[in-house]
Design a protein around this motif. Sequence first.
Motif, PDB file in Angstrom:
ATOM      1  N   GLN A 198      30.255  41.525  35.029  1.00 28.27           N
ATOM      2  CA  GLN A 198      30.760  42.028  33.758  1.00 28.27           C
ATOM      3  C   GLN A 198      29.693  41.835  32.684  1.00 28.27           C
ATOM      4  N   SER A 248      31.457  45.722  28.999  1.00 25.82           N
ATOM      5  CA  SER A 248      32.436  46.116  30.012  1.00 25.82           C
ATOM      6  C   SER A 248      33.685  45.254  29.963  1.00 25.82           C
ATOM      7  N   CYS A 249      33.580  44.066  29.373  1.00 23.77           N
ATOM      8  CA  CYS A 249      34.730  43.156  29.315  1.00 23.77           C
ATOM      9  C   CYS A 249      34.785  42.521  27.932  1.00 23.77           C
ATOM     10  N   SER A 297      36.344  40.803  24.566  1.00 26.37           N
ATOM     11  CA  SER A 297      37.352  39.772  24.338  1.00 26.37           C
ATOM     12  C   SER A 297      37.687  39.716  22.855  1.00 26.37           C
ATOM     13  N   LEU A 311      38.630  37.066  36.744  1.00 26.94           N
ATOM     14  CA  LEU A 311      37.402  37.245  35.966  1.00 26.94           C
ATOM     15  C   LEU A 311      36.613  38.451  36.455  1.00 26.94           C
ATOM     16  N   CYS A 369      38.010  41.452  34.849  1.00 33.01           N
ATOM     17  CA  CYS A 369      38.114  41.361  33.395  1.00 33.01           C
ATOM     18  C   CYS A 369      39.554  41.119  32.952  1.00 33.01           C
ATOM     19  N   GLN A 370      40.188  40.154  33.603  1.00 35.05           N
ATOM     20  CA  GLN A 370      41.535  39.748  33.236  1.00 35.05           C
ATOM     21  C   GLN A 370      41.512  38.310  32.729  1.00 35.05           C
ATOM     22  N   TRP A 421      30.682  36.330  33.253  1.00 34.41           N
ATOM     23  CA  TRP A 421      32.101  35.992  33.140  1.00 34.41           C
ATOM     24  C   TRP A 421      32.407  35.029  31.996  1.00 34.41           C
ATOM     25  N   GLN A 477      31.832  34.049  27.663  1.00 29.65           N
ATOM     26  CA  GLN A 477      31.517  34.620  26.363  1.00 29.65           C
ATOM     27  C   GLN A 477      30.354  33.875  25.704  1.00 29.65           C
ATOM     28  N   ASN A 485      35.573  34.847  29.811  1.00 28.53           N
ATOM     29  CA  ASN A 485      35.948  36.167  29.315  1.00 28.53           C
ATOM     30  C   ASN A 485      37.453  36.256  29.127  1.00 28.53           C
ATOM     31  N   ARG A 486      37.830  37.028  28.152  1.00 26.64           N
ATOM     32  CA  ARG A 486      39.213  37.323  27.787  1.00 26.64           C
ATOM     33  C   ARG A 486      39.952  36.128  27.212  1.00 26.64           C
TER      34      ARG A 486
END
Length: 407
Positions: free
Chosen positions: A53, A57-58, A60, A123, A126-127, A149, A151, A319-320
Amino acid sequence: MHNSFPSPPAPAVAALLSAHRLSRRSIMRGAFGAGVLAVAGGVAGCGTEGARQTGESCASDDLSDTERWLHFSNWIQYLDVDDTDPGRRPTLDAFVDRTGIRVTYTEDINDNNEFFGKVQAQLAACQPIDRDLIVLTDWMSARLIRLGWVQKLDRSRLPNVERNLLASLRDRPFDPTGELAVPWQSGLAGLAYNGAVTGEVRTVDELLTRPDLKGRVTALTEMRDTMGLLLQSAGHDPADFTDAQFDDALERLRRAVADGQIRRFTGNDYAPELARGDIAACIGWSGDIIQLAATDDRIRFVAPESGAMLYSDNLQVPNRATHKANAEELINHYYEPAVAAQLAAYVNYICPVEGARAEMERIDPTLADHPLIFPDDATLAGTKVFMALTDEQERAYETKFQQVIGA
């Protein structure tokens, strides 16, 4: 110059240690040592392009301005606990009281690979994994960074980290800008010996060749620590080496195995053998040796003349995660020297915070003088962090290493 580290004389240290026998490094390595070939094979799957990712693409969203809470996952017994009330965590409670940010704190990381397995699918897709802050060891932190994966941290929100992070933990190979991982606690891989059954062991060469140690030596199944020490001993830089240099250091290990110098390769199960004198010397971790030395001052940890390996468990925002700014505020809190000292007084690992030693003088002067909690500048200057590996390098080096150690 080598450094041999005895235990501090104060009985308070042994009392502190008895409350938390488990070692981050030892818990982690038990599973890794037994299943490393399967893990090495699994890296290929987790390293496919479909799993990677990026920030684009992902994306947050950060809801910290309106949601004053965060979810923090850590290893067991890796945060201070009040002596009179096990439900209280003084440094974390102080953060909540000062900021108003509520923290859901969970001790649900028992092993790097196990945790990776729990969160890998989310991850990769992208969840969210319902955690805003996690703690993983260097090599796993590096894997998550390679996969995109985690931030990027806003360093402007981390002034205490900018000001107080130890120089030896800056510019690390897997995160040179310090924007993706911040050390939580650190430790050393080096040599250890039992003075009741052998004389001082100062160098890796002695461990591998000294006749009186033949068959009475163990080394670690953790490739990065064993090979990092051998690379340094061979005059190579474990933070930046070639395939040929790795093979050169590995050949020295191969000869020691063939000559019967090394009894076996271990996870943390070398510790009771060293305590009993069943083995005379070993490659080991400072977190284990500090525990043994608290009850037997003949057991010593040595930073070899060629240098020791430095590892860390790292704070990362996955991520997320939707409370990154809140997480950054918590990270910054633990880089206040007084807070860092309070944490170190409980966990007894290397404190990564400059200025915490002076604060420890007010808490427990014996701990302030402990060289495995606050190593001196000369010791830290001789340490290295293992080179960040690509997926292909990790598979190749692990395979070669496993062939030599017979796993």
